[in-house]
Design a protein around this motif. Structure first.
Motif, PDB file in Angstrom:
ATOM      1  N   LYS A  17       0.824  -1.204   0.000  1.00 11.22           N
ATOM      2  CA  LYS A  17       0.000   0.000   0.000  1.00 11.22           C
ATOM      3  C   LYS A  17       0.858   1.254   0.000  1.00 11.22           C
ATOM      4  CE  LYS A  17      -4.129  -1.953   2.148  1.00 11.22           C
ATOM      5  NZ  LYS A  17      -5.035  -1.934   3.332  1.00 11.22           N
ATOM      6  N   VAL A  18       1.956   1.231   0.757  1.00 12.89           N
ATOM      7  CA  VAL A  18       2.838   2.401   0.781  1.00 12.89           C
ATOM      8  C   VAL A  18       3.438   2.650  -0.599  1.00 12.89           C
ATOM      9  CG1 VAL A  18       5.005   3.311   1.698  1.00 12.89           C
ATOM     10  CG2 VAL A  18       3.347   2.249   3.237  1.00 12.89           C
ATOM     11  N   ARG A  19       3.851   1.577  -1.250  1.00 18.45           N
ATOM     12  CA  ARG A  19       4.405   1.730  -2.602  1.00 18.45           C
ATOM     13  C   ARG A  19       3.352   2.302  -3.571  1.00 18.45           C
ATOM     14  NH1 ARG A  19       7.585  -2.195  -0.308  1.00 18.45           N
ATOM     15  NH2 ARG A  19       9.659  -2.528  -1.216  1.00 18.45           N
ATOM     16  N   LEU A  20       2.148   1.757  -3.497  1.00 15.62           N
ATOM     17  CA  LEU A  20       1.106   2.224  -4.402  1.00 15.62           C
ATOM     18  C   LEU A  20       0.701   3.665  -4.096  1.00 15.62           C
ATOM     19  CD1 LEU A  20      -1.145  -0.960  -4.635  1.00 15.62           C
ATOM     20  CD2 LEU A  20       0.628  -0.177  -6.211  1.00 15.62           C
ATOM     21  N   ASP A  21       0.662   4.041  -2.811  1.00 16.08           N
ATOM     22  CA  ASP A  21       0.388   5.432  -2.464  1.00 16.08           C
ATOM     23  C   ASP A  21       1.458   6.351  -3.037  1.00 16.08           C
ATOM     24  OD1 ASP A  21      -1.876   4.710  -1.138  1.00 16.08           O
ATOM     25  OD2 ASP A  21      -0.999   4.775   0.865  1.00 16.08           O
ATOM     26  N   PHE A  22       2.695   5.875  -2.979  1.00 15.24           N
ATOM     27  CA  PHE A  22       3.811   6.658  -3.513  1.00 15.24           C
ATOM     28  C   PHE A  22       3.623   6.925  -5.013  1.00 15.24           C
ATOM     29  CE2 PHE A  22       8.015   6.444  -5.621  1.00 15.24           C
ATOM     30  CZ  PHE A  22       8.567   7.617  -5.126  1.00 15.24           C
ATOM     31  N   PHE A  23       3.316   5.859  -5.768  1.00 13.91           N
ATOM     32  CA  PHE A  23       3.194   6.023  -7.216  1.00 13.91           C
ATOM     33  C   PHE A  23       1.922   6.776  -7.610  1.00 13.91           C
ATOM     34  CE2 PHE A  23       6.260   2.468  -7.248  1.00 13.91           C
ATOM     35  CZ  PHE A  23       7.232   3.066  -8.036  1.00 13.91           C
ATOM     36  N   SER A  24       0.894   6.722  -6.788  1.00 13.76           N
ATOM     37  CA  SER A  24      -0.312   7.479  -7.107  1.00 13.76           C
ATOM     38  C   SER A  24      -0.075   8.974  -7.024  1.00 13.76           C
ATOM     39  CB  SER A  24      -1.446   7.078  -6.155  1.00 13.76           C
ATOM     40  OG  SER A  24      -1.207   7.564  -4.843  1.00 13.76           O
ATOM     41  N   LYS A  25       0.999   9.383  -6.313  1.00  6.87           N
ATOM     42  CA  LYS A  25       1.318  10.811  -6.187  1.00  6.87           C
ATOM     43  C   LYS A  25       2.129  11.338  -7.366  1.00  6.87           C
ATOM     44  CE  LYS A  25       1.368  11.334  -1.180  1.00  6.87           C
ATOM     45  NZ  LYS A  25       0.763  10.053  -0.807  1.00  6.87           N
ATOM     46  N   LEU A  26       2.656  10.438  -8.191  1.00  8.04           N
ATOM     47  CA  LEU A  26       3.515  10.873  -9.287  1.00  8.04           C
ATOM     48  C   LEU A  26       2.649  11.315 -10.456  1.00  8.04           C
ATOM     49  CD1 LEU A  26       6.328   8.183  -9.241  1.00  8.04           C
ATOM     50  CD2 LEU A  26       6.158  10.322  -7.963  1.00  8.04           C
ATOM     51  N   HIS A  27       2.484  12.613 -10.590  1.00  4.44           N
ATOM     52  CA  HIS A  27       1.666  13.160 -11.672  1.00  4.44           C
ATOM     53  C   HIS A  27       2.559  13.911 -12.651  1.00  4.44           C
ATOM     54  CE1 HIS A  27      -2.410  12.331 -10.136  1.00  4.44           C
ATOM     55  NE2 HIS A  27      -1.794  12.339  -8.976  1.00  4.44           N
ATOM     56  N   HIS A  28       2.489  13.510 -13.880  1.00  5.94           N
ATOM     57  CA  HIS A  28       3.285  14.130 -14.937  1.00  5.94           C
ATOM     58  C   HIS A  28       2.517  13.957 -16.238  1.00  5.94           C
ATOM     59  CE1 HIS A  28       6.572  14.746 -17.828  1.00  5.94           C
ATOM     60  NE2 HIS A  28       7.153  15.434 -16.870  1.00  5.94           N
ATOM     61  N   PRO A  29       2.556  14.948 -17.137  1.00  6.72           N
ATOM     62  CA  PRO A  29       1.776  14.841 -18.390  1.00  6.72           C
ATOM     63  C   PRO A  29       2.118  13.619 -19.223  1.00  6.72           C
ATOM     64  CG  PRO A  29       2.624  17.073 -18.099  1.00  6.72           C
ATOM     65  CD  PRO A  29       3.260  16.243 -17.038  1.00  6.72           C
ATOM     66  N   HIS A  30       3.301  13.041 -19.015  1.00  4.40           N
ATOM     67  CA  HIS A  30       3.728  11.932 -19.861  1.00  4.40           C
ATOM     68  C   HIS A  30       3.918  10.635 -19.082  1.00  4.40           C
ATOM     69  CE1 HIS A  30       4.006  14.932 -22.908  1.00  4.40           C
ATOM     70  NE2 HIS A  30       4.947  15.593 -22.277  1.00  4.40           N
ATOM     71  N   LEU A  31       3.230  10.518 -17.945  1.00  7.25           N
ATOM     72  CA  LEU A  31       3.162   9.264 -17.210  1.00  7.25           C
ATOM     73  C   LEU A  31       1.713   8.791 -17.168  1.00  7.25           C
ATOM     74  CD1 LEU A  31       5.453   9.880 -14.085  1.00  7.25           C
ATOM     75  CD2 LEU A  31       5.992   8.537 -16.124  1.00  7.25           C
ATOM     76  N   VAL A  32       1.506   7.510 -17.369  1.00  2.00           N
ATOM     77  CA  VAL A  32       0.167   6.942 -17.199  1.00  2.00           C
ATOM     78  C   VAL A  32      -0.149   6.946 -15.706  1.00  2.00           C
ATOM     79  CG1 VAL A  32      -1.278   4.910 -17.511  1.00  2.00           C
ATOM     80  CG2 VAL A  32       0.398   5.523 -19.252  1.00  2.00           C
ATOM     81  N   GLY A  33      -1.178   7.647 -15.310  1.00  2.00           N
ATOM     82  CA  GLY A  33      -1.467   7.854 -13.896  1.00  2.00           C
ATOM     83  C   GLY A  33      -2.062   6.623 -13.226  1.00  2.00           C
ATOM     84  N   LEU A  34      -1.577   6.335 -12.000  1.00  2.00           N
ATOM     85  CA  LEU A  34      -2.157   5.279 -11.169  1.00  2.00           C
ATOM     86  C   LEU A  34      -3.304   5.884 -10.381  1.00  2.00           C
ATOM     87  CD1 LEU A  34      -2.130   2.430  -9.952  1.00  2.00           C
ATOM     88  CD2 LEU A  34      -0.461   3.247  -8.267  1.00  2.00           C
ATOM     89  N   LEU A  35      -4.525   5.393 -10.627  1.00  2.00           N
ATOM     90  CA  LEU A  35      -5.715   5.985 -10.021  1.00  2.00           C
ATOM     91  C   LEU A  35      -6.092   5.319  -8.705  1.00  2.00           C
ATOM     92  CD1 LEU A  35      -7.918   6.232 -13.250  1.00  2.00           C
ATOM     93  CD2 LEU A  35      -6.332   7.929 -12.324  1.00  2.00           C
ATOM     94  N   GLY A  36      -5.796   4.058  -8.556  1.00  2.00           N
ATOM     95  CA  GLY A  36      -6.179   3.362  -7.338  1.00  2.00           C
ATOM     96  C   GLY A  36      -5.826   1.895  -7.418  1.00  2.00           C
ATOM     97  N   HIS A  37      -6.305   1.113  -6.418  1.00  2.00           N
ATOM     98  CA  HIS A  37      -5.969  -0.305  -6.386  1.00  2.00           C
ATOM     99  C   HIS A  37      -7.015  -1.085  -5.607  1.00  2.00           C
ATOM    100  CE1 HIS A  37      -4.091   1.232  -2.635  1.00  2.00           C
ATOM    101  NE2 HIS A  37      -4.543   0.089  -2.141  1.00  2.00           N
ATOM    102  N   CYS A  38      -6.931  -2.397  -5.737  1.00  2.00           N
ATOM    103  CA  CYS A  38      -7.774  -3.315  -4.983  1.00  2.00           C
ATOM    104  C   CYS A  38      -6.911  -4.521  -4.624  1.00  2.00           C
ATOM    105  CB  CYS A  38      -8.980  -3.744  -5.821  1.00  2.00           C
ATOM    106  SG  CYS A  38      -9.913  -5.125  -5.133  1.00  2.00           S
ATOM    107  N   ILE A  39      -6.901  -4.912  -3.354  1.00  2.00           N
ATOM    108  CA  ILE A  39      -6.116  -6.055  -2.904  1.00  2.00           C
ATOM    109  C   ILE A  39      -7.076  -7.144  -2.441  1.00  2.00           C
ATOM    110  CG2 ILE A  39      -4.366  -6.866  -1.275  1.00  2.00           C
ATOM    111  CD1 ILE A  39      -3.288  -4.001  -1.215  1.00  2.00           C
ATOM    112  N   ASP A  40      -6.996  -8.306  -3.076  1.00  2.00           N
ATOM    113  CA  ASP A  40      -7.892  -9.426  -2.776  1.00  2.00           C
ATOM    114  C   ASP A  40      -7.068 -10.583  -2.240  1.00  2.00           C
ATOM    115  OD1 ASP A  40     -10.046 -11.192  -2.700  1.00  2.00           O
ATOM    116  OD2 ASP A  40      -9.684 -11.851  -4.757  1.00  2.00           O
ATOM    117  N   ASP A  41      -7.361 -11.025  -1.005  1.00  2.00           N
ATOM    118  CA  ASP A  41      -6.591 -12.112  -0.399  1.00  2.00           C
ATOM    119  C   ASP A  41      -7.322 -13.446  -0.517  1.00  2.00           C
ATOM    120  OD1 ASP A  41      -8.663 -11.623   1.272  1.00  2.00           O
ATOM    121  OD2 ASP A  41      -7.460 -11.258   3.078  1.00  2.00           O
ATOM    122  N   GLY A  42      -8.304 -13.509  -1.410  1.00  2.00           N
ATOM    123  CA  GLY A  42      -9.077 -14.745  -1.529  1.00  2.00           C
ATOM    124  C   GLY A  42      -8.861 -15.447  -2.841  1.00  2.00           C
ATOM    125  N   VAL A  43      -7.611 -15.610  -3.267  1.00  2.00           N
ATOM    126  CA  VAL A  43      -7.333 -16.280  -4.536  1.00  2.00           C
ATOM    127  C   VAL A  43      -7.605 -17.772  -4.389  1.00  2.00           C
ATOM    128  CG1 VAL A  43      -5.592 -16.732  -6.291  1.00  2.00           C
ATOM    129  CG2 VAL A  43      -5.610 -14.545  -5.082  1.00  2.00           C
TER     130      VAL A  43
END
Length: 815
Positions: free
Chosen positions: A523-549
């Motif tokens: 989650k910390v890693r994903l929060d970090f990348f969600s903050k990286l906003h640049h016109p030429h980066l594909v933005g990370l909008l959110g995530h879902c973690i499922d522990d029931g595989v």
């Protein structure tokens, strides 16, 4: 007996129908062969020499010839030759090896063409056709596209062309038409593209054109048109207005709200730049250079959300630009040189950011660099401006005195009304306080939309850092991960297209993670990348973690939700098949052909993104899986880098699989948590663009980080190489291409290995710059590879050299 007669009748009818159909087909073929004869058997039509009764409609389309049919009638005919119309001083007579011979008759050619009564698309380009275009062209009443570019037609454009009411595209570029534009074109109610570039047309701009509500493109550049441009606001669908290099001498016209490209350079436009231009929210390119414009440009113009190119060079603009002017996030090129600006340069134009190229020489600015004139050079313009202000101020003072006198005489009469008015204003103020309670933020800050945007980008206390999606939401968005939504699979898991409840399209990547992977770390890693906003980066909008595989009890599944980029990846656009298809449709979609300048623009976009990842955040993000498949293009051709930072996300997973082996993690949980907090603290240090002002020094990197940075440079070198030689770069392998690099040192070698599209659309100087930096990037010795800052600078320089060469070529062809 009756049955027998009935059978004979059926057979006779079928025979007549068959013969009639064959006759129609043969008649159409004879017309095509006759057209080939009129065009004096061009080499592009040699395929007809082997005609042995085969249906010409079934011939495979090439870059030089396309024939399409429907119900045995020719509906599309495209022929592209190699006789370029670049002769200066064409006198209206045949020229050996340039035009068709003296025996050629354009009247006979058009007569034959008009017999193809079902023709909807006609394109005869660079075939040496010469003579005045006959009036009978209007007999092609079914035409939807007419392209006769780069020939030697002269005289007037036939007014009868306005009778071709089905016409959607009219392109007569690069001819020698030297009369006025017909004022009856408003009869073409379906016309969307009107392109008459590079002729010798004269007279005024016909106001009737503004009554064609379907127009999307008007291109009349490189002519001799004069006078005043009309009000274009009624053309609500207009996206491109190109009237460069004419003789228009009015004020700037009113432009429609949906305009994307406005090119009005090299005319004689005068007066101020109207504030209305600063409201064109869709505008991407604005060129007003080499005119006689005065005053100070509207501040809002620099902050238009989609503007990427702005050119005011060589006008008479004066005064000082506001210090607190803001620049839009997409603004990449600004030229205010050779005007009469004074004072300081606004901070967003200070040229210190690698995000933006700014030219400001030839003014009287108080700044070092780019030669400035003495203040006396701009004094005259500013004196006139000051005198005008004084006159206005004097008029205001005199008017105020008169008003005060009238107020003094009417004081007793108006006192009662004034009391009532004060009571009313008090009530209004009280209501305003109730409706707008204090938020602790200054009003002028709240009024700054860009500040609010930046707050939203980093995440405020009132908004989640990274949106959390439920598995049910993602299943609904992808029709339960239906195969129709599947986009592909790579080393990072499967990728699906989805549509959220609000209608937004997203890309959803599924990852299989081992149970021992710390969810908190993820989650910390994903929060970090969600903050990286640049016109030429594909933005990370959110995530879902499922522990029931279900199929693997030892794994968790994570879903990363990214913005959806609709126009495919860079490698797909470089492929031979796609390029061929684009060339066949180049007349309709010239912007889709990946010319050298297009490739440079994409490479610059990606280099900016990687440079931001290396130096724009703490710590830098390296080892970003740089390859052409991970460069995506949006609907406007803007490049965005995907899959960046994926090694950081998957690092812990790989370490667990290796049972604790491998390198020490560069991104432990507590370090990342500290970084996230520091990013919040550093928010007030952000500049006007998307970069954080605290940069990482490469000299402060450990050995593994330095190696990852050098690997990014190395892999970007292969992106450069693939841009030069095409997809073969990815197919032949690194060893083959490293050996082939020696071929770039000679002109013959380049002709052999470089993509023909690059060779035909590049200047040798621009190509040499990119070849040089490519060789440095893929240098076997890592310490000899350049920084990304150097790579970006070289690419931007190559783009400027290419732009200059393109402008010179257009100027030469028009003269």
């Amino acid at each position: 007996m009756g049955y027998f007669y009935f059978l004979v009748l059926v057979l006779f009818s079928w025979s007549c129908f068959f013969q009639t159909t064959q006759g129609l087909q043969t008649y159409q073929i004879q017309l095509l062969l006759q057209i080939r004869k009129h065009l004096e058997y061009p080499s592009q039509l040699q395929i007809m020499d082997n005609y042995n009764g085969e249906d010409l409609c079934n011939l495979s389309a090439t870059t030089h010839m396309t024939v399409s049919c429907q119900d045995n009638f020719v509906t599309e005919l495209k022929i592209r030759g190699e006789k370029l119309a670049n002769i200066s001083g064409f006198s209206g007579y045949a020229i050996p090896n340039k035009t068709l011979s003296e025996k050629f008759s354009i009247d006979s050619l058009v007569t034959t063409l008009t017999r193809l009564t079902s023709l909807r698309v006609l394109s005869l380009v660079s075939l040496g056709i010469w003579g005045p275009l006959p009036d009978k062209i209007h007999r092609l009443y079914s035409l939807e596209l007419l392209d006769l570019s780069s020939n030697f037609m002269y005289g007037s454009i036939p007014p009868q062309i306005s009778r071709m009411v089905k016409l959607k595209t009219l392109t007569l570029d690069g001819n020698y038409f030297n009369d006025t534009i017909p004022d009856t074109l408003d009869s073409l109610s379906n016309l969307s593209v009107l392109s008459l570039r590079g002729n010798h047309l004269k007279g005024q701009f016909p106001s009737s054109i503004c009554r064609i509500s379907s127009l999307t493109d008007i291109a009349l550049c490189h002519n001799k048109l004069s006078g005043k441009l009309p009000d274009f606001s009624t053309l609500t669908r207009l996206r491109v207005l190109d009237v460069r290099e004419n003789r228009f001498d009015s004020k700037l016209p009113v432009m429609p709200q949906g305009l994307v490209t406005a090119l009005l350079a090299k005319n004689s436009f005068s007066g101020d730049i109207p504030p209305q231009v600063g409201l064109l929210s869709h505008l991407q390119h604005l060129d007003l250079s080499f005119n006689h414009l005065s005053g100070t440009p509207p501040s809002a113009l620099f902050d238009l959300p989609n503007l990427s190119y702005l050119n005011f060079a060589s006008n008479q603009l004066s005064g000082s630009l506001p210090e607190k002017i803001t620049c839009g996030s997409k603004l990449g090129f600004v030229d205010i040189s050779s005007n009469k600006f004074v004072g300081d340069l606004p901070s967003c134009l200070d040229n210190k950011s690698d995000k933006r190229v700014v030219k400001f020489g030839g003014n009287c600015l108080s700044i070092e660099g780019q030669q400035q004139h003495q203040s006396s050079h701009c004094k005259e313009a500013n004196t006139r401006k000051t005198g005008k202000k004084i006159a206005i101020l004097t008029a205001i003072i005199v008017g105020s005195v008169l008003v005060l006198v009238l107020v003094a005489f009417g004081f007793l009469i108006l006192s009662q009304r004034c009391c009532k008015r004060r009571t009313f204003e008090t009530n209004i103020r009280q209501k305003a306080v109730q409706d707008n309670p204090t938020t602790g933020v200054l009003p002028e800050v709240l009024a700054n939309a860009r500040f609010i945007s930046e707050v939203a980008k980093l995440g405020t206390q009132s908004a989640p850092i990274c949106r959390l999606f439920s598995l049910e939401q993602l299943k609904e968005a992808t029709d339960n991960f239906d195969s129709s939504m599947f986009m592909g699979e790579g080393s990072s898991g499967k990728l699906y297209k989805g549509r959220l409840e609000n209608g937004t399209y997203v890309a959803i990547r599924s990852l299989n993670l081992l149970k021992k992977y710390s969810i908190q770390n993820l989650k910390v890693r994903l929060d970090f990348f969600s903050k990286l906003h640049h016109p030429h980066l594909v933005g990370l909008l959110g995530h879902c973690i499922d522990d029931g595989v279900q199929d693997d009890p030892n794994a968790n599944k994570a879903f990363l939700v990214y913005e959806y980029v609709p126009n495919g990846n860079y490698r797909m656009h470089l492929s031979a098949l796609t390029t061929t298809l684009w060339k066949e449709n180049a007349e309709n979609c010239p912007e889709k052909a990946l010319k050298w300048s297009d490739r440079l623009a994409i490479l610059i976009d990606v280099a900016k993104a990687v440079h931001f990842l290396h130096t724009g955040v703490i710590p830098g993000v390296y080892n970003n899986r740089l390859k052409t498949n991970n460069i995506l293009l949006d609907e406007h051709g803007i490049a965005k880098l995907s899959d960046y930072g994926m090694p950081i996300i998957m690092e812990e997973n790989e370490k667990i699989e290796a049972k604790g082996g491998g390198l020490k993690s560069r991104y432990p949980y507590f370090q990342l948590a500290t970084i996230v907090m520091r990013m919040k603290m550093e928010f007030h240090l952000r500049s006007s663009d998307n970069h954080i002002l605290v940069h990482t020094s490469v000299y402060g990197l450990d050995s593994s980080q330095r190696q990852a940075l050098e690997d990014d440079v190395y892999h970007f070198g292969f992106i450069l190489l693939e841009s030069l030689v095409g997809p073969i770069a990815g197919e032949k392998g690194e060893t083959f291409l490293l050996n082939e690099m020696v071929s770039f040192s000679s002109l013959d070698g380049r002709m052999r290995i470089v993509d023909p599209t690059v060779l035909t659309t590049c200047s040798q100087e621009s190509l040499s710059i990119v070849v040089s930096i490519t060789g440095k990037c893929i240098c076997p010795e890592p310490s000899s590879r350049p920084s990304f800052e150097d790579v970006l600078w070289n690419l931007q320089y190559a783009a400027q050299v290419q732009a200059t060469a393109d402008a010179d070529q257009k100027s030469d062809s028009s003269s």
